[in-house]
Design a protein around this motif. Sequence first.
Motif, short mmCIF file in Angstrom:
data_model
loop_
_atom_site.label_atom_id
_atom_site.label_comp_id
_atom_site.label_asym_id
_atom_site.label_seq_id
_atom_site.Cartn_x
_atom_site.Cartn_y
_atom_site.Cartn_z
N PRO A 62 0.85 -1.20 0.00
CA PRO A 62 0.00 0.00 0.00
C PRO A 62 0.88 1.25 0.00
O PRO A 62 2.10 1.16 0.23
N PRO A 63 0.30 2.40 -0.24
CA PRO A 63 1.10 3.63 -0.28
C PRO A 63 1.83 3.88 1.04
O PRO A 63 1.34 3.53 2.11
N THR A 64 3.03 4.44 0.95
CA THR A 64 3.82 4.71 2.13
C THR A 64 3.97 6.20 2.43
O THR A 64 4.47 6.56 3.47
N TYR A 65 3.52 7.06 1.52
CA TYR A 65 3.67 8.51 1.74
C TYR A 65 2.97 8.89 3.04
O TYR A 65 1.79 8.66 3.22
N GLY A 66 3.74 9.47 3.94
CA GLY A 66 3.16 10.01 5.16
C GLY A 66 2.81 8.99 6.22
O GLY A 66 2.41 9.35 7.32
N VAL A 67 2.93 7.71 5.90
CA VAL A 67 2.54 6.70 6.89
C VAL A 67 3.69 5.75 7.23
O VAL A 67 3.54 4.89 8.09
N GLY A 68 4.82 5.88 6.55
CA GLY A 68 5.92 4.98 6.82
C GLY A 68 5.77 3.66 6.09
O GLY A 68 4.82 3.45 5.35
N ASN A 69 6.69 2.78 6.33
CA ASN A 69 6.70 1.51 5.62
C ASN A 69 5.48 0.66 5.92
O ASN A 69 4.97 0.65 7.04
N SER A 129 14.25 -19.42 6.01
CA SER A 129 15.13 -18.30 6.36
C SER A 129 14.27 -17.16 6.88
O SER A 129 13.17 -16.91 6.37
N TYR A 130 14.78 -16.48 7.88
CA TYR A 130 14.04 -15.39 8.50
C TYR A 130 14.88 -14.11 8.39
O TYR A 130 16.07 -14.11 8.72
N PHE A 131 14.22 -13.05 7.92
CA PHE A 131 14.90 -11.78 7.69
C PHE A 131 14.25 -10.65 8.48
O PHE A 131 13.01 -10.59 8.57
N CYS A 132 15.08 -9.77 9.02
CA CYS A 132 14.53 -8.52 9.53
C CYS A 132 14.76 -7.45 8.47
O CYS A 132 15.67 -7.55 7.65
N ALA A 133 13.88 -6.46 8.48
CA ALA A 133 13.98 -5.37 7.50
C ALA A 133 13.64 -4.06 8.20
O ALA A 133 12.67 -4.00 8.96
N THR A 134 14.44 -3.06 7.94
CA THR A 134 14.22 -1.76 8.57
C THR A 134 14.17 -0.66 7.53
O THR A 134 14.74 -0.78 6.45
N ASP A 135 13.45 0.40 7.87
CA ASP A 135 13.57 1.61 7.05
C ASP A 135 14.71 2.43 7.66
O ASP A 135 15.22 2.10 8.72
N LEU A 136 15.11 3.47 7.01
CA LEU A 136 16.30 4.20 7.44
C LEU A 136 15.99 5.59 7.97
O LEU A 136 16.88 6.29 8.40
N ASN A 137 14.74 6.00 7.92
CA ASN A 137 14.43 7.38 8.28
C ASN A 137 13.47 7.40 9.46
O ASN A 137 12.39 6.86 9.38
N ALA A 138 13.85 7.99 10.52
CA ALA A 138 12.97 8.11 11.67
C ALA A 138 12.33 9.49 11.66
O ALA A 138 12.97 10.47 11.35
N GLY A 139 11.06 9.54 11.95
CA GLY A 139 10.39 10.82 12.07
C GLY A 139 9.98 11.43 10.76
O GLY A 139 9.45 12.52 10.70
N GLY A 140 10.20 10.72 9.66
CA GLY A 140 9.82 11.27 8.36
C GLY A 140 9.30 10.18 7.46
O GLY A 140 9.15 9.04 7.85
N THR A 141 9.03 10.51 6.26
CA THR A 141 8.51 9.53 5.32
C THR A 141 9.66 8.74 4.73
O THR A 141 10.64 9.30 4.26
N SER A 142 9.54 7.45 4.74
CA SER A 142 10.65 6.62 4.29
C SER A 142 10.43 6.08 2.87
O SER A 142 11.25 5.36 2.37
#
Lengths: 116, 115
Positions: free
Chosen positions: A95-102, B86-99
């Motif tokens: 789904p869209p991620t703009y403004g809502v995060g991953n 297999s098990y993977f973790c995944a993270t975004d890189l930006n906190a407090g903003g749109t990733s």
Amino acid sequence: DGGITQSPKYLFRKEGQNVTLSCEQNLNHDAMYWYRQDPGQGLRLIYYSQIVNDFQKGDIAEGYSVSREKKESFPLTVTSAQKNPTAFYLCASSPPTYGVGNQPQHFGDGTRLSIL
Amino acid sequence: SQQGEEDPQALSIQEGENATMNCSYKTSINNLQWYRQNSGRGLVHLILIRSNEREKHSGRLRVTLDTSKKSSSLLITASRAADTASYFCATDLNAGGTSYGKLTFGQGTILTVHP
């Protein structure tokens, strides 16, 4: 059932040849992604698209190209400039991620590309 | 290097035992996700935990997140042979903003559950 279809399952490329991997989704997702997975490794992002007619380079875009002319489709072309294309390629959508995060991403079952 | 690093790289247990996998990351995140991959298949989303959450459950899965240590763990209780994957973790890189949906995956933990 909704899902993501990748084709073909196996693909072979000759030297100097471009090949295109297909990815189609019927989940009505705005965002789509292409990843490359090498043996024993995690996924690396090639390209991603948040909306039709727009896409951005990921971490390893060199030697690859994409288009996003329809919401349902996000084909990946592996060009002859990609000197080491042998890998497992995975397409995903969300789904869209703009403004809502991953958001959780939904994956296809991949295309395995090999060099002849 | 990868944003997310899983530990151990491989884990072998007997059916009925618990399996714990760990993930460490380097920068602040908005959320962390865990995925599962059966051999030769695509990834399947298991759990998403946000940076303001400390623990989340889904069936036999329990995920914890410690943002002060930049680490997460996935616990599978009463494991079954069908949990082999297999098990993977995944993270975004930006906190407090749109990733913009960019996820960074670790190299994964290969779990083998023996019947």
